[in-house]
Motif scaffolding. Structure first.
Motif, PDB file in Angstrom:
ATOM      1  N   TRP A   1       0.836  -1.200   0.000  1.00 39.82           N
ATOM      2  CA  TRP A   1       0.000   0.000   0.000  1.00 39.82           C
ATOM      3  C   TRP A   1       0.868   1.246   0.000  1.00 39.82           C
ATOM      4  O   TRP A   1       1.902   1.296   0.668  1.00 39.82           O
TER       5      TRP A   1
ATOM      6  N   HIS B   1     -12.614   4.219   2.245  1.00 43.23           N
ATOM      7  CA  HIS B   1     -12.201   3.171   1.295  1.00 43.23           C
ATOM      8  C   HIS B   1     -10.930   3.544   0.534  1.00 43.23           C
ATOM      9  O   HIS B   1     -10.126   2.677   0.212  1.00 43.23           O
ATOM     10  N   GLN B   2     -10.752   4.812   0.226  1.00 43.14           N
ATOM     11  CA  GLN B   2      -9.546   5.218  -0.484  1.00 43.14           C
ATOM     12  C   GLN B   2      -8.948   6.497   0.084  1.00 43.14           C
ATOM     13  O   GLN B   2      -7.743   6.599   0.243  1.00 43.14           O
ATOM     14  N   SER B   3      -9.801   7.461   0.428  1.00 42.99           N
ATOM     15  CA  SER B   3      -9.315   8.757   0.880  1.00 42.99           C
ATOM     16  C   SER B   3     -10.135   9.248   2.070  1.00 42.99           C
ATOM     17  O   SER B   3     -11.343   9.018   2.155  1.00 42.99           O
TER      18      SER B   3
ATOM     19  N   THR C   1      -3.737   3.726  -1.464  1.00 43.32           N
ATOM     20  CA  THR C   1      -4.034   2.950  -2.665  1.00 43.32           C
ATOM     21  C   THR C   1      -3.053   1.787  -2.774  1.00 43.32           C
ATOM     22  O   THR C   1      -1.906   1.875  -2.308  1.00 43.32           O
TER      23      THR C   1
ATOM     24  N   ILE D   1      -4.554   9.617   1.390  1.00 46.61           N
ATOM     25  CA  ILE D   1      -4.989   8.723   0.323  1.00 46.61           C
ATOM     26  C   ILE D   1      -4.213   7.411   0.462  1.00 46.61           C
ATOM     27  O   ILE D   1      -2.986   7.431   0.612  1.00 46.61           O
TER      28      ILE D   1
END
Length: 509
Positions: free
Chosen positions: A389, A463-465, A427, A425
């Protein structure tokens, strides 16, 4: 009997009492000290004003201490105890602060008011009454955790408060409907959940809030216990948890702790210490998420845990499902079983397989980034699969609502700007076919130092940010070196990645 106690009742009595109080204040020795506010400090204009509020508060306190102008004696008694506490007070001040006192004073016979209290409440009653008699109309009072200088709250709006006195003062404030003091003590208790005490106090305060219906205090205690469960499990306070509170905690998915094994070990200790009835023990053991334990740990529990051996029949089905979960492909298992139930849902685990700590020095200076790895999923089938990640922290990121509109040529990338919002963030570094059927919830745990120890200050799920939450560190004020969110100038975070399997196809068994 002193003449001050022999006064008529009704409007004339109140007028006489007001006159007596004013006269007592005026005749009080000592110079009047205060300050003059400038005209531009007065919102409504009209020239200067003289402020002697501090001197007035001091004189009210002296008035109480000396008993000048007293027209009622409060006789505080405890059932079964010979000790009696008598406090000289002023009915006008009592009536102004407490509707209960107002009713009692109107219905009394004579100049003495008899009050029955528990021994614990009687012990702090003089402190309570002196607080009530100087309570201001607003909540502008001070609650200090000190053993010195017992301030009088009712007359001067201040009190020195200790952890062991909080619930009893709250009880008195609730009983006599002194709303300002009640809210103030609740605030004090909420702010001192992390304070060290010999036997712990958060569990006791939670049970008290539950009994009295104080929702704000109850929720604050439950949140603290959930977010700091690892430290609670290691304290002597854990074994004092009630059956109901135990089940409430075990059913939560937002518990922050090292692993499910840590929770089981603590539950085993709780059962051994409290010796609950069979139904309570079975319900508690069925709330453990065995599928979140590696197979080797499950085997060890089945062969070495006396508690699990005693109640194994009640959790046999859960253990069987957990072994199935670890042996089969989650994608295949999801075709036949509901993998969205709590058994297959991770909590906020702090062990390395689920995330990583992240200390950001000078968080308002530049963008920061970090990388870490987690296990693809809790299933044993995914035990050797890792996900890398990338995490980016930006102190000044343009919010979505302020970004340029899409154009025919494409979109403009979000940019960092002064006055923007804090943002993280997270990802994956690469994509993989293994991600099919798995969604990743990210949790950022924000740590802070409170009362001398590190505690969880806030938790954000996305979930992402963190932009999805809309309130990420919005009140942190990280520009200030003394921000409560900073520890020695650094922001202490812990990122947790929670893989959640999804049921893709429903087929008949």
């Amino acid at each position: 009997m002193p003449a001050a106690l022999l006064r008529p009742r009704g409007p004339l009595a109140q007028t006489n009492l007001i006159s007596t109080l004013l006269l007592s204040l005026c005749l009080h020795t000592g110079p009047v000290t205060g300050g003059i506010m400038k005209a531009d400090e007065i919102q409504n204009g009209g020239g200067d004003t003289i402020s002697h509020s501090l001197a007035l508060v001091q004189r009210l306190e002296a008035l109480l201490a000396q008993g000048n102008g007293s027209d009622v004696a409060l006789r505080v008694q405890t059932v079964g105890a010979e000790q009696v506490k008598v406090i000289q007070a002023h009915s006008l001040m009592l009536s102004l602060q407490s509707p209960v006192f107002e009713e009692l004073l109107l219905s009394r016979n004579g100049t003495t008011l008899v009050l029955l209290e528990t021994a614990e409440c009687a012990a702090v009653f003089d402190k309570f009454i002196r607080l009530v008699l100087k309570l201001p109309s607003s909540l502008d009072f001070v609650l200090n955790c000190k053993h010195t200088h017992t301030h009088r709250y009712l007359y001067c709006g201040e009190i020195s408060l200790c952890l062991e006195q909080a619930t009893y003062l709250h009880k008195l404030a609730t009983k006599y409907r002194v709303q300002g003091l009640q809210q103030g003590v609740t605030q004090y208790m909420t702010q001192n959940l992390a304070t060290n005490s010999p036997s712990g106090h958060v569990v006791e305060w939670y049970q008290y809030a539950l009994q009295t219906g104080d929702v704000a205090l109850r929720d604050s205690c439950l949140q603290y216990l959930s977010w700091n469960l690892s430290s609670v499990l290691q304290s002597g306070e854990w074994t004092t948890v009630s059956n109901d509170l135990l089940m409430t905690l075990l059913q939560r998915s937002d518990l922050i702790l090292q692993s499910e094994m840590e929770l089981f070990a603590a539950l085993e200790a709780w059962i051994n210490q409290n010796e609950p009835d069979a139904l309570t023990a079975e319900n508690a053991l069925r709330a453990v998420r065995y599928a979140m334990m590696p197979p080797r740990e499950l085997f060890r529990l089945q062969t070495q845990s006396p508690v699990l051996a005693r109640y194994q029949e009640s959790v046999r089905d859960l253990l069987y499902q957990s072994y199935q979960f670890h042996s089969a492909s989650p994608l295949h298992m999801a075709k036949y079983f509901d993998v969205n139930c709590s058994l297959f849902m991770p909590r906020n685990y702090l062990s390395p397989a689920w995330g990583s700590p992240w200390v950001i020095n000078n968080p308002m200076r530049d963008d920061r980034s970090t990388s870490f790895q987690t296990q693809l999923g809790p299933s044993g089938h995914d035990a050797n699969k890792r996900v890398t990640w990338n995490a980016l922290f930006s102190p000044r990121w343009l919010p979505l609502s302020m970004r340029p509109m899409y154009s025919e040529q494409g979109s403009t990338q979000p940019t960092r700007v002064d006055g923007g919002r804090l943002r993280i963030i997270i990802t994956p570094a690469t994509s993989s076919a293994d991600f099919a059927g798995v969604s990743f919830q990210k949790t950022v745990v924000v740590m802070a130092r409170k009362q001398g120890k590190m505690v969880v200050r806030h938790v954000y799920n996305f979930h992402q940010s963190t932009e999805e939450t809309g309130d990420f560190l919005v009140d942190a004020d990280l520009h200030r070196k003394m921000s409560e969110y900073l520890v020695d100038g650094s922001l202490h975070l812990h990122i947790v990645v929670k893989p959640l399997y999804q049921t893709l196809i429903a087929t008949k068994k």
